[in-house]
Design a protein around this motif. Structure first.
Motif, PDB file in Angstrom:
ATOM      1  N   CYS A  62       0.830  -1.210   0.000  1.00 39.05           N
ATOM      2  CA  CYS A  62       0.000   0.000   0.000  1.00 39.05           C
ATOM      3  C   CYS A  62       0.860   1.253   0.000  1.00 39.05           C
ATOM      4  CB  CYS A  62      -0.882   0.019   1.249  1.00 39.05           C
ATOM      5  SG  CYS A  62      -2.103  -1.271   1.291  1.00 39.05           S
ATOM      6  N   MET A  63       2.155   1.106  -0.227  1.00 42.32           N
ATOM      7  CA  MET A  63       3.043   2.264  -0.103  1.00 42.32           C
ATOM      8  C   MET A  63       2.715   3.373  -1.097  1.00 42.32           C
ATOM      9  SD  MET A  63       5.011   2.177   2.477  1.00 42.32           S
ATOM     10  CE  MET A  63       6.023   3.596   2.084  1.00 42.32           C
ATOM     11  N   ASP A  64       2.239   2.983  -2.306  1.00 46.10           N
ATOM     12  CA  ASP A  64       1.867   4.015  -3.287  1.00 46.10           C
ATOM     13  C   ASP A  64       0.748   4.907  -2.734  1.00 46.10           C
ATOM     14  OD1 ASP A  64       3.661   2.888  -5.029  1.00 46.10           O
ATOM     15  OD2 ASP A  64       2.164   1.681  -6.071  1.00 46.10           O
ATOM     16  N   ASN A  65      -0.238   4.268  -2.074  1.00 41.62           N
ATOM     17  CA  ASN A  65      -1.353   5.039  -1.502  1.00 41.62           C
ATOM     18  C   ASN A  65      -0.874   5.969  -0.391  1.00 41.62           C
ATOM     19  OD1 ASN A  65      -3.125   3.710  -3.153  1.00 41.62           O
ATOM     20  ND2 ASN A  65      -3.667   2.163  -1.646  1.00 41.62           N
ATOM     21  N   LEU A  66       0.018   5.445   0.444  1.00 45.23           N
ATOM     22  CA  LEU A  66       0.535   6.254   1.550  1.00 45.23           C
ATOM     23  C   LEU A  66       1.263   7.475   0.980  1.00 45.23           C
ATOM     24  CD1 LEU A  66       0.640   6.061   4.659  1.00 45.23           C
ATOM     25  CD2 LEU A  66       2.913   5.085   4.435  1.00 45.23           C
ATOM     26  N   TYR A  67       2.083   7.224  -0.042  1.00 43.90           N
ATOM     27  CA  TYR A  67       2.862   8.298  -0.662  1.00 43.90           C
ATOM     28  C   TYR A  67       1.936   9.343  -1.301  1.00 43.90           C
ATOM     29  CZ  TYR A  67       6.650  10.504  -3.277  1.00 43.90           C
ATOM     30  OH  TYR A  67       7.555  11.411  -3.776  1.00 43.90           O
ATOM     31  N   GLN A  68       0.916   8.842  -2.026  1.00 42.63           N
ATOM     32  CA  GLN A  68      -0.033   9.765  -2.674  1.00 42.63           C
ATOM     33  C   GLN A  68      -0.808  10.586  -1.655  1.00 42.63           C
ATOM     34  OE1 GLN A  68      -2.626   7.736  -5.430  1.00 42.63           O
ATOM     35  NE2 GLN A  68      -0.906   7.320  -6.808  1.00 42.63           N
ATOM     36  N   SER A  69      -1.108   9.973  -0.496  1.00 40.66           N
ATOM     37  CA  SER A  69      -1.830  10.707   0.551  1.00 40.66           C
ATOM     38  C   SER A  69      -1.008  11.907   1.011  1.00 40.66           C
ATOM     39  CB  SER A  69      -2.105   9.808   1.760  1.00 40.66           C
ATOM     40  OG  SER A  69      -2.867   8.697   1.378  1.00 40.66           O
ATOM     41  N   GLN A  72      -1.196  14.576  -1.569  1.00 36.33           N
ATOM     42  CA  GLN A  72      -2.490  15.247  -1.698  1.00 36.33           C
ATOM     43  C   GLN A  72      -2.865  16.115  -0.499  1.00 36.33           C
ATOM     44  OE1 GLN A  72      -5.009  12.023  -2.928  1.00 36.33           O
ATOM     45  NE2 GLN A  72      -4.104  12.016  -4.983  1.00 36.33           N
ATOM     46  N   LEU A  73      -2.248  15.874   0.653  1.00 35.72           N
ATOM     47  CA  LEU A  73      -2.555  16.716   1.818  1.00 35.72           C
ATOM     48  C   LEU A  73      -1.977  18.106   1.576  1.00 35.72           C
ATOM     49  CD1 LEU A  73      -1.886  14.409   4.900  1.00 35.72           C
ATOM     50  CD2 LEU A  73      -4.007  15.619   4.434  1.00 35.72           C
ATOM     51  N   SER A  74      -2.761  19.142   1.877  1.00 38.95           N
ATOM     52  CA  SER A  74      -2.240  20.483   1.601  1.00 38.95           C
ATOM     53  C   SER A  74      -1.131  20.832   2.598  1.00 38.95           C
ATOM     54  CB  SER A  74      -3.362  21.514   1.639  1.00 38.95           C
ATOM     55  OG  SER A  74      -3.813  21.656   2.950  1.00 38.95           O
ATOM     56  N   GLU A  81       6.390  23.626   5.511  1.00 37.98           N
ATOM     57  CA  GLU A  81       6.315  23.084   4.156  1.00 37.98           C
ATOM     58  C   GLU A  81       7.353  21.993   3.926  1.00 37.98           C
ATOM     59  OE1 GLU A  81       5.063  26.833   1.551  1.00 37.98           O
ATOM     60  OE2 GLU A  81       5.956  25.199   0.391  1.00 37.98           O
ATOM     61  N   ALA A  82       8.499  22.175   4.586  1.00 37.50           N
ATOM     62  CA  ALA A  82       9.593  21.211   4.401  1.00 37.50           C
ATOM     63  C   ALA A  82       9.207  19.811   4.897  1.00 37.50           C
ATOM     64  CB  ALA A  82      10.837  21.694   5.116  1.00 37.50           C
ATOM     65  N   CYS A  83       8.256  19.722   5.849  1.00 34.50           N
ATOM     66  CA  CYS A  83       7.842  18.397   6.369  1.00 34.50           C
ATOM     67  C   CYS A  83       7.387  17.513   5.219  1.00 34.50           C
ATOM     68  CB  CYS A  83       6.696  18.544   7.350  1.00 34.50           C
ATOM     69  SG  CYS A  83       7.172  19.304   8.891  1.00 34.50           S
ATOM     70  N   LYS A  84       6.624  18.123   4.305  1.00 34.63           N
ATOM     71  CA  LYS A  84       6.104  17.379   3.165  1.00 34.63           C
ATOM     72  C   LYS A  84       7.262  16.922   2.269  1.00 34.63           C
ATOM     73  CE  LYS A  84       2.349  17.852  -0.093  1.00 34.63           C
ATOM     74  NZ  LYS A  84       1.146  18.531  -0.510  1.00 34.63           N
ATOM     75  N   VAL A 385      -4.912   4.816   2.557  1.00 36.75           N
ATOM     76  CA  VAL A 385      -5.177   6.169   2.077  1.00 36.75           C
ATOM     77  C   VAL A 385      -5.480   7.003   3.322  1.00 36.75           C
ATOM     78  CG1 VAL A 385      -6.723   7.628   0.709  1.00 36.75           C
ATOM     79  CG2 VAL A 385      -6.076   5.356  -0.130  1.00 36.75           C
ATOM     80  N   VAL A 386      -4.740   8.076   3.505  1.00 40.00           N
ATOM     81  CA  VAL A 386      -4.884   8.903   4.705  1.00 40.00           C
ATOM     82  C   VAL A 386      -5.608  10.192   4.346  1.00 40.00           C
ATOM     83  CG1 VAL A 386      -3.646  10.154   6.516  1.00 40.00           C
ATOM     84  CG2 VAL A 386      -2.750   7.975   5.668  1.00 40.00           C
ATOM     85  N   THR A 387      -6.698  10.493   5.077  1.00 41.01           N
ATOM     86  CA  THR A 387      -7.388  11.771   4.876  1.00 41.01           C
ATOM     87  C   THR A 387      -7.575  12.443   6.220  1.00 41.01           C
ATOM     88  OG1 THR A 387      -9.414  10.465   4.817  1.00 41.01           O
ATOM     89  CG2 THR A 387      -8.665  11.346   2.718  1.00 41.01           C
ATOM     90  N   GLN A 388      -7.659  13.763   6.165  1.00 41.22           N
ATOM     91  CA  GLN A 388      -7.791  14.513   7.404  1.00 41.22           C
ATOM     92  C   GLN A 388      -9.245  14.892   7.625  1.00 41.22           C
ATOM     93  OE1 GLN A 388      -6.248  18.460   7.419  1.00 41.22           O
ATOM     94  NE2 GLN A 388      -5.504  18.288   9.509  1.00 41.22           N
ATOM     95  N   LEU A 389      -9.705  14.771   8.885  1.00 39.80           N
ATOM     96  CA  LEU A 389     -11.050  15.224   9.218  1.00 39.80           C
ATOM     97  C   LEU A 389     -10.919  16.668   9.666  1.00 39.80           C
ATOM     98  CD1 LEU A 389     -12.454  12.189  11.254  1.00 39.80           C
ATOM     99  CD2 LEU A 389     -12.905  12.764   8.872  1.00 39.80           C
TER     100      LEU A 389
END
Ligand code: ZN
Length: 456
Positions: A62-69, A72-74, A81-84, A385-389
Motif C-alpha cells: 500500500c506504499m503508493d497510496n501512503l505516498y499519494q496521501s 495530496q494533503l495540503s 512546508e519542508a515536512c512534506k 489512504v490517509v485523509t484529514q477530518l
C-alpha cells in the motif's frame, strides 16, 4: 563533438549467464559500478523507492497510496512546508556516496544543501526555506562537502561479484559460480550461454521495482519473462547469518491508542481513526531506508528479493567494501528527519554536524520530532489512504463513504506497540489490504471471545 558526448547516456556493461533456451537468467557477472548501484538500493528511503519506480508495473503493498496521501494533503496541514518534502523526497543517509554512482536514480542524492546568508553562521539544511538558529532563512544553495574520511563508493574498484536471479550477491570467483550452477541443476557449462547487456538508468529503476515485486528480477528485466512457478533458486545456507542480539537496544515502550472502525456483518476493518502523532509515525515509513526496513523485520520482510540482497551483502567479506557494512545494510534515519513517537527502533544515521531540522518553526539542530500540525483527527483506510477530518462536514462524508448501515459499524480501541508497528510496516509493503492483514488475528480473537461470552 562535445555535444555528442553530452548526449551519450551512461551505461554499465553486465555479463549475463542464461540457459540455452533463454528462459531464465542464471546469474550476472558484475563489476564494481553495477555492484555499487545494486547495494545503493538498500540505502534508498521507502519514499524514494516509491517515487522513482512509480511508472513501472506492479505495486509495493500500500506504499503508493501512503505516498499519494502525503502528496495530496495540503502543505498547511504540516508543521512546515519542508515536512512534506522530507517525506516525499527523503534524504538518503548515504547521499554523498550515491551521488558518485555511475547510474544514480535518486535525484535528491545530488550533494546540494542550503545555508543562510549570515557569514558567521555555519548551519545548513537539506531542504530550502528552513528557519536557521540565527534567525535568518537557510535558502542559499551550495554543495554539501564530504568529510575527509568519507568513502566515495560502497565497494572497492576491483570488486567483481556474481549476482543471482533472486539478487544474492556472491563473491565473483569460479567457485561461487560452480556452486550456483550445481544448485540450479546444471552439470555442464555448455548448457549455459553468455549474453552481454548494457544497463542504463531506465533498467536500474526497473530493476529496483522488480527487486520489490518479483522473485526473479534479472530474468524479468532482461528476458521479459514472468516468474515460472516451478523454478526456485535455493539460498545457500552457509550465507545465512546466525541470529544474534546485535544492535538490540532497550525495549521501546512507545504506544498509540487508535480506534478501529469495523463492519460487524463483514467482520472486517473499514478504517482507522487516529490522531496526528500516529500519522507522524505512519508517514515516517517513507524516510526509512530499504535495508533498515529489512533489518527491522528481522530479514523476513517478504518483499521481493530484498531479504536475499540484505542477507548476502551482510555475508560479503568486508575487504571488498569501501564503507562499513552497517552503513549499507542499515543506514538508518538522520535524527533531523525522525519522528519522536515511534514504536519502531530505527537506528540514528551518522550525525551530520550543524544540520538543521527543517520541521521546527524556530530553527534547531535537534530532533523536532513531528510532521503534522496538532491537534487533528485522521482517517486511514484499509489500503492506507490517509485523509484529514478537518471540516464539520468531513465526518458525515466519511460515514457516507464507508457505505455500510450505521448499525453495522462498531468501534474498537486497539493499542499499537512495537509488535503491531512491525506488523503494520510489513503489511504496508506486502499487502493491498494492510489494516485487515495487520489486525485480523486480534479482531478475530476479540470477536471469538465475545461470541463465547454471548454463548454463556
Ligand atoms: Zn544561520
Amino acid at each position: 563533438m562535445s555535444t555528442d558526448k553530452k548526449n551519450i547516456k551512461p551505461t554499465i556493461p553486465l555479463k549475463l549467464l542464461v540457459d540455452k533456451k533463454k528462459t531464465r537468467v542464471l546469474a550476472a557477472e558484475a563489476t564494481s559500478d553495477f555492484v555499487n548501484v545494486l547495494l545503493s538500493f538498500l540505502t534508498l528511503p521507502l519514499g524514494t523507492v516509491v517515487r522513482v519506480t512509480k511508472n513501472h508495473p506492479g505495486s509495493i503493498g500500500c506504499m503508493d497510496n501512503l505516498y499519494q496521501s502525503i502528496e495530496q494533503l495540503s502543505a498547511d496541514k504540516f508543521c512546515t512546508e519542508a515536512c512534506k518534502s522530507i517525506l516525499l523526497s527523503p534524504r538518503n543517509p548515504r547521499a554523498l556516496v550515491c551521488k558518485n554512482l555511475k547510474l544514480n536514480i535518486d535525484d535528491t542524492s545530488n550533494g546540494i544543501c542550503f545555508s543562510c546568508n549570515n557569514r558567521y553562521c555555519c548551519r545548513k539544511s537539506h531542504y530550502p526555506c528552513t528557519k536557521c538558529v540565527c534567525g535568518s532563512i537557510a535558502n542559499t544553495e551550495k554543495s554539501e562537502e564530504s568529510q575527509p574520511l568519507d568513502p566515495e563508493h560502497f565497494v572497492k574498484r576491483t570488486t567483481v561479484c556474481v549476482i543471482t536471479d533472486n539478487l544474492q550477491v556472491l563473491p565473483g570467483n569460479p567457485i561461487s559460480l560452480v556452486q550456483l550452477l550445481c544448485n540450479l541443476g546444471f552439470s555442464d557449462v555448455d548448457q549455459v550461454e553468455e549474453l552481454s547487456v548494457d544497463v542504463g538508468l531506465e533498467e536500474v529503476s526497473k530493476l529496483l521495482k522488480l527487486s520489490l515485486v518479483s522473485k526473479t528480477p534479472l530474468t524479468e528485466l532482461f528476458l521479459g519473462k514472468r516468474k515460472l512457478s516451478n523454478i526456485s533458486i535455493p539460498v545457500d545456507p552457509r550465507n545465512s547469518p546466525t541470529p544474534s542480539s546485535e544492535n538490540k537496544t532497550m525495549p521501546n515502550h512507545t504506544e498509540f491508542r487508535v480506534k478501529l472502525i469495523l463492519s460487524k456483518s463483514q467482520n472486517k476493518i473499514l478504517s482507522l481513526l487516529v490522531r496526528e502523532d500516529f500519522i507522524d509515525f505512519l508517514f515516517n515509513f517513507c524516510t526509512v531506508p530499504l535495508g533498515s526496513v529489512v533489518k527491522l523485520l528481522d530479514l523476513n520482510s517478504g518483499v521481493g528479493c530484498v531479504d536475499n540482497l540484505y542477507r548476502t551483502v551482510k555475508c560479503l567479506d568486508s575487504e571488498w567494501l569501501a564503507i562499513s557494512k552497517n552503513e549499507i545494510i542499515n543506514a538508518g534515519v538522520l535524527k533531523q528527519y525522525k519522528c519522536k513517537n515511534n514504536p519502531l527502533q530505527i537506528r540514528d544515521a551518522i550525525n551530520i554536524s550543524n544540520l538543521l531540522d527543517p520541521r521546527g518553526p524556530t530553527g534547531s539542530v535537534d530532533c523536532f520530532g513531528r510532521f503534522m500540525e496538532a491537534p487533528c483527527w485522521f482517517v486511514v483506510s484499509d489500503k492506507l489512504v490517509v485523509t484529514q477530518l478537518s471540516s464539520p462536514s468531513s465526518s458525515i462524508s466519511f460515514l457516507k463513504e464507508l457505505n455500510v448501515p450505521l448499525n453495522d459499524i462498531e468501534e474498537q480501541e486497539e493499542t499499537i506497540g512495537e509488535t503491531e508497528a512491525l506488523a503494520l510496516l510489513k503489511a504496508s509493503l506486502t499487502s493491498s489490504s494492510a489494516l485487515n492483514n495487520c489486525f485480523k488475528s486480534s479482531i478475530n480473537q476479540k470477536l471469538n471471545k465475545r461470541q463465547h461470552m454471548d454463548d454463556i
